[in-house]
Design a protein around this motif. Structure first.
Motif, PDB file in Angstrom:
ATOM      1  N   LYS A 130       0.826  -1.209   0.000  1.00  0.00           N
ATOM      2  CA  LYS A 130       0.000   0.000   0.000  1.00  0.00           C
ATOM      3  C   LYS A 130       0.863   1.264   0.000  1.00  0.00           C
ATOM      4  N   LEU A 131       2.042   1.182   0.594  1.00  0.00           N
ATOM      5  CA  LEU A 131       2.958   2.321   0.575  1.00  0.00           C
ATOM      6  C   LEU A 131       3.592   2.519  -0.793  1.00  0.00           C
ATOM      7  N   SER A 132       3.796   1.429  -1.507  1.00  0.00           N
ATOM      8  CA  SER A 132       4.554   1.477  -2.760  1.00  0.00           C
ATOM      9  C   SER A 132       3.724   1.816  -3.982  1.00  0.00           C
ATOM     10  N   VAL A 133       2.431   1.480  -3.963  1.00  0.00           N
ATOM     11  CA  VAL A 133       1.646   1.609  -5.191  1.00  0.00           C
ATOM     12  C   VAL A 133       1.310   3.059  -5.568  1.00  0.00           C
ATOM     13  N   PRO A 134       1.157   4.011  -4.631  1.00  0.00           N
ATOM     14  CA  PRO A 134       0.779   5.364  -5.065  1.00  0.00           C
ATOM     15  C   PRO A 134       1.733   6.003  -6.065  1.00  0.00           C
ATOM     16  N   SER A 135       3.034   5.809  -5.885  1.00  0.00           N
ATOM     17  CA  SER A 135       3.972   6.419  -6.836  1.00  0.00           C
ATOM     18  C   SER A 135       3.786   5.844  -8.228  1.00  0.00           C
ATOM     19  N   ARG A 136       3.392   4.577  -8.308  1.00  0.00           N
ATOM     20  CA  ARG A 136       3.156   3.958  -9.616  1.00  0.00           C
ATOM     21  C   ARG A 136       1.846   4.473 -10.224  1.00  0.00           C
ATOM     22  N   VAL A 137       0.839   4.659  -9.396  1.00  0.00           N
ATOM     23  CA  VAL A 137      -0.410   5.246  -9.884  1.00  0.00           C
ATOM     24  C   VAL A 137      -0.141   6.656 -10.415  1.00  0.00           C
ATOM     25  N   GLY A 138       0.690   7.410  -9.692  1.00  0.00           N
ATOM     26  CA  GLY A 138       1.047   8.745 -10.150  1.00  0.00           C
ATOM     27  C   GLY A 138       1.766   8.731 -11.483  1.00  0.00           C
ATOM     28  N   GLY A 139       2.699   7.788 -11.641  1.00  0.00           N
ATOM     29  CA  GLY A 139       3.415   7.679 -12.911  1.00  0.00           C
ATOM     30  C   GLY A 139       2.483   7.370 -14.065  1.00  0.00           C
ATOM     31  N   LEU A 140       1.532   6.466 -13.842  1.00  0.00           N
ATOM     32  CA  LEU A 140       0.559   6.122 -14.882  1.00  0.00           C
ATOM     33  C   LEU A 140      -0.352   7.307 -15.192  1.00  0.00           C
ATOM     34  N   ALA A 141      -0.747   8.027 -14.157  1.00  0.00           N
ATOM     35  CA  ALA A 141      -1.639   9.174 -14.362  1.00  0.00           C
ATOM     36  C   ALA A 141      -0.966  10.260 -15.182  1.00  0.00           C
ATOM     37  N   ILE A 142       0.310  10.504 -14.931  1.00  0.00           N
ATOM     38  CA  ILE A 142       1.011  11.581 -15.646  1.00  0.00           C
ATOM     39  C   ILE A 142       1.222  11.222 -17.114  1.00  0.00           C
ATOM     40  N   MET A 326      19.575  28.465 -10.536  1.00  0.00           N
ATOM     41  CA  MET A 326      19.484  27.007 -10.528  1.00  0.00           C
ATOM     42  C   MET A 326      19.497  26.445 -11.943  1.00  0.00           C
ATOM     43  N   THR A 327      18.909  27.164 -12.882  1.00  0.00           N
ATOM     44  CA  THR A 327      18.942  26.721 -14.278  1.00  0.00           C
ATOM     45  C   THR A 327      20.368  26.568 -14.760  1.00  0.00           C
ATOM     46  N   ASN A 328      21.220  27.492 -14.389  1.00  0.00           N
ATOM     47  CA  ASN A 328      22.620  27.432 -14.800  1.00  0.00           C
ATOM     48  C   ASN A 328      23.346  26.220 -14.230  1.00  0.00           C
ATOM     49  N   GLU A 329      22.837  25.714 -13.111  1.00  0.00           N
ATOM     50  CA  GLU A 329      23.473  24.556 -12.481  1.00  0.00           C
ATOM     51  C   GLU A 329      23.361  23.299 -13.333  1.00  0.00           C
ATOM     52  N   PHE A 330      22.227  23.152 -14.057  1.00  0.00           N
ATOM     53  CA  PHE A 330      22.010  21.874 -14.738  1.00  0.00           C
ATOM     54  C   PHE A 330      21.781  21.988 -16.239  1.00  0.00           C
ATOM     55  N   SER A 331      21.783  23.186 -16.794  1.00  0.00           N
ATOM     56  CA  SER A 331      21.436  23.350 -18.210  1.00  0.00           C
ATOM     57  C   SER A 331      22.340  22.533 -19.138  1.00  0.00           C
ATOM     58  N   SER A 332      23.596  22.369 -18.768  1.00  0.00           N
ATOM     59  CA  SER A 332      24.514  21.611 -19.622  1.00  0.00           C
ATOM     60  C   SER A 332      24.274  20.103 -19.542  1.00  0.00           C
ATOM     61  N   LEU A 333      23.434  19.674 -18.595  1.00  0.00           N
ATOM     62  CA  LEU A 333      23.168  18.251 -18.397  1.00  0.00           C
ATOM     63  C   LEU A 333      21.875  17.804 -19.079  1.00  0.00           C
ATOM     64  N   ARG A 334      21.163  18.727 -19.704  1.00  0.00           N
ATOM     65  CA  ARG A 334      19.918  18.380 -20.379  1.00  0.00           C
ATOM     66  C   ARG A 334      20.148  17.408 -21.529  1.00  0.00           C
ATOM     67  N   PRO A 335      19.159  16.540 -21.813  1.00  0.00           N
ATOM     68  CA  PRO A 335      17.834  16.476 -21.209  1.00  0.00           C
ATOM     69  C   PRO A 335      17.823  15.684 -19.901  1.00  0.00           C
ATOM     70  N   LEU A 336      16.943  16.076 -18.991  1.00  0.00           N
ATOM     71  CA  LEU A 336      16.720  15.358 -17.753  1.00  0.00           C
ATOM     72  C   LEU A 336      15.444  14.540 -17.889  1.00  0.00           C
ATOM     73  N   SER A 337      15.461  13.317 -17.376  1.00  0.00           N
ATOM     74  CA  SER A 337      14.313  12.438 -17.561  1.00  0.00           C
ATOM     75  C   SER A 337      14.057  11.596 -16.314  1.00  0.00           C
ATOM     76  N   ASN A 338      12.795  11.338 -16.040  1.00  0.00           N
ATOM     77  CA  ASN A 338      12.394  10.440 -14.959  1.00  0.00           C
ATOM     78  C   ASN A 338      11.060   9.833 -15.371  1.00  0.00           C
ATOM     79  N   SER A 339      11.011   8.515 -15.487  1.00  0.00           N
ATOM     80  CA  SER A 339       9.817   7.865 -16.033  1.00  0.00           C
ATOM     81  C   SER A 339       8.580   8.099 -15.172  1.00  0.00           C
ATOM     82  N   LYS A 340       8.748   8.190 -13.850  1.00  0.00           N
ATOM     83  CA  LYS A 340       7.584   8.372 -12.980  1.00  0.00           C
ATOM     84  C   LYS A 340       7.053   9.803 -13.007  1.00  0.00           C
ATOM     85  N   LEU A 341       7.777  10.685 -13.689  1.00  0.00           N
ATOM     86  CA  LEU A 341       7.302  12.055 -13.861  1.00  0.00           C
ATOM     87  C   LEU A 341       6.810  12.300 -15.282  1.00  0.00           C
TER      88      LEU A 341
END
Length: 362
Positions: A130-142, A326-341
């Motif tokens: 029950k603790l683990s499934v919400p993040s997966r529901v969120g990933g599917l919803a997005i 903060m944009t300058n901190e990571f702009s050279s590392l783009r693209p950023l990706s996370n499947s659950k987002l």
């Protein structure tokens, strides 16, 4: 013998003609979908597993390797499904041909529909499931939200998906309000639940779910220390920074998406959120910052480049705050990706400004 040979040859010719005719009869959209999609996995109906951590670990920081492997194995089919969907969403974002883009979007809707009509994830047999499934529901919803209303003729399927997500979100709220431990109800797990419930609330125009998400986000930010660290995560010893980032990922994303949907600040004190973001990035660059707080060396490898998935929330963050430093901190590392987002966060947010003006009427 000659008759048998002719009969066999004619049968093969007939079969080939049927195949060719069927292929010609396919609509362009169906043919494109068949070529651009992946095989949808069998819906997971039930989950039941224990904790990743040793039974006597009060801070939930001492990992039991066997239990950890069992949990990962149980969740792998769902996580792989979400990853595949996120990849298709990312392909759709880059695709210029309308028919092909719609084929990708149809793939997402059809795949999630197969789980929705089966009422997948309807039996969480253990507390940790029950603790683990919400993040997966969120990933599917997005990922669903990114494909919703993009392909004509799918509204019946979309209604079934939204009803299914609604049930899972309501179960999440019920669990966190009545069963979750005091720690789980306030730490990174609550942030993941908040993102899922808020996303489903937006999809269904359910103000009750949205308000629960807004309150959850507000509580998470209010409980942060003045330096931007999250005290409950700082208690996780060597895993403290890992869980700080694990909380920031859904928290920032939830606030950004609620703002974008017209629900104001989504429970956010944006000034304090900026403090939390800057603390998190500084600590990734130098985990010793967290070690000074809890006295433990951290499992997170130093450097933003070593933690790209864990800092993908920076894309919605800068769209929300316009934090150019903060944009300058990571702009050279783009693209950023996370499947659950939802996959490629750079494709979703780069160059965009999200307003937190209240516009939603429901």
């Amino acid at each position: 013998m000659a008759d048998l040979t002719r009969w066999t040859l004619n049968r093969h010719i007939a079969a080939s003609l049927l195949t060719i005719t069927a292929a010609m009869a396919m609509t362009p959209e169906a043919k494109a979908a068949d070529e651009t999609c992946f095989k949808t996995p069998t819906p997971i109906m039930s989950l039941g597993f224990g904790s990743r951590y040793e039974a006597d670990s009060k801070t939930r920081s001492a990992i039991d390797e066997d239990s950890d492997a069992a949990v990962t194995k149980a969740l792998k089919p769902i996580d792989q499904f979400i990853q595949n969907l996120a990849k298709v969403v990312s392909k759709a974002q880059k695709e210029k041909d309308v028919a092909t883009r719609r084929a990708y979007q149809r793939c997402v809707v059809d795949s999630i529909y197969s789980w929705a009509k089966a009422d997948a994830l309807n039996e969480m047999r253990t507390f940790n499931a029950k603790l683990s499934v919400p993040s997966r529901v969120g990933g599917l919803a997005i990922v669903y939200a990114e494909a919703r209303d993009q392909v004509p003729g799918l509204h019946d399927r979309e209604r079934i998906i939204e009803k299914w997500l609604q049930k899972r979100a309501q179960e999440t709220v019920q669990f966190f309000e009545t069963e979750a431990t005091k720690g789980a109800a306030r730490n990174n797990l609550r942030a993941w639940a908040s993102m899922a419930v808020g996303e489903v609330g937006v999809l269904n125009r359910d103000r009750g779910l949205v308000e629960w998400s807004i309150l959850s986000n507000y509580t998470m930010i209010a409980n942060a220390a003045p330096d931007g660290s999250l005290p409950l995560e700082m208690n996780r010893q060597r895993h403290a920074l890992h869980y700080q980032l694990h909380a920031m990922t859904p928290l920032v994303t939830s606030i950004a998406r609620l703002c974008e949907a017209g629900y104001g600040k989504g429970g956010a004190d944006l000034a304090k959120l900026m403090t939390m973001a800057r603390f998190s990035v500084a600590a990734v660059k130098d985990p010793g910052i967290v070690q000074k707080i809890n006295g433990k060396s951290q499992t997170v490898k130093p450097g933003l480049k070593n933690n790209l998935s864990s800092i993908a929330w920076l894309e919605p963050y800068v769209s929300l705050t316009n934090d150019l430093e903060m944009t300058n901190e990571f702009s050279s590392l783009r693209p950023l990706s996370n499947s659950k987002l939802g996959g490629n966060q750079t494709a979703l947010y780069e160059g965009r400004r999200i307003s937190c003006t209240i516009t939603a009427q429901n």
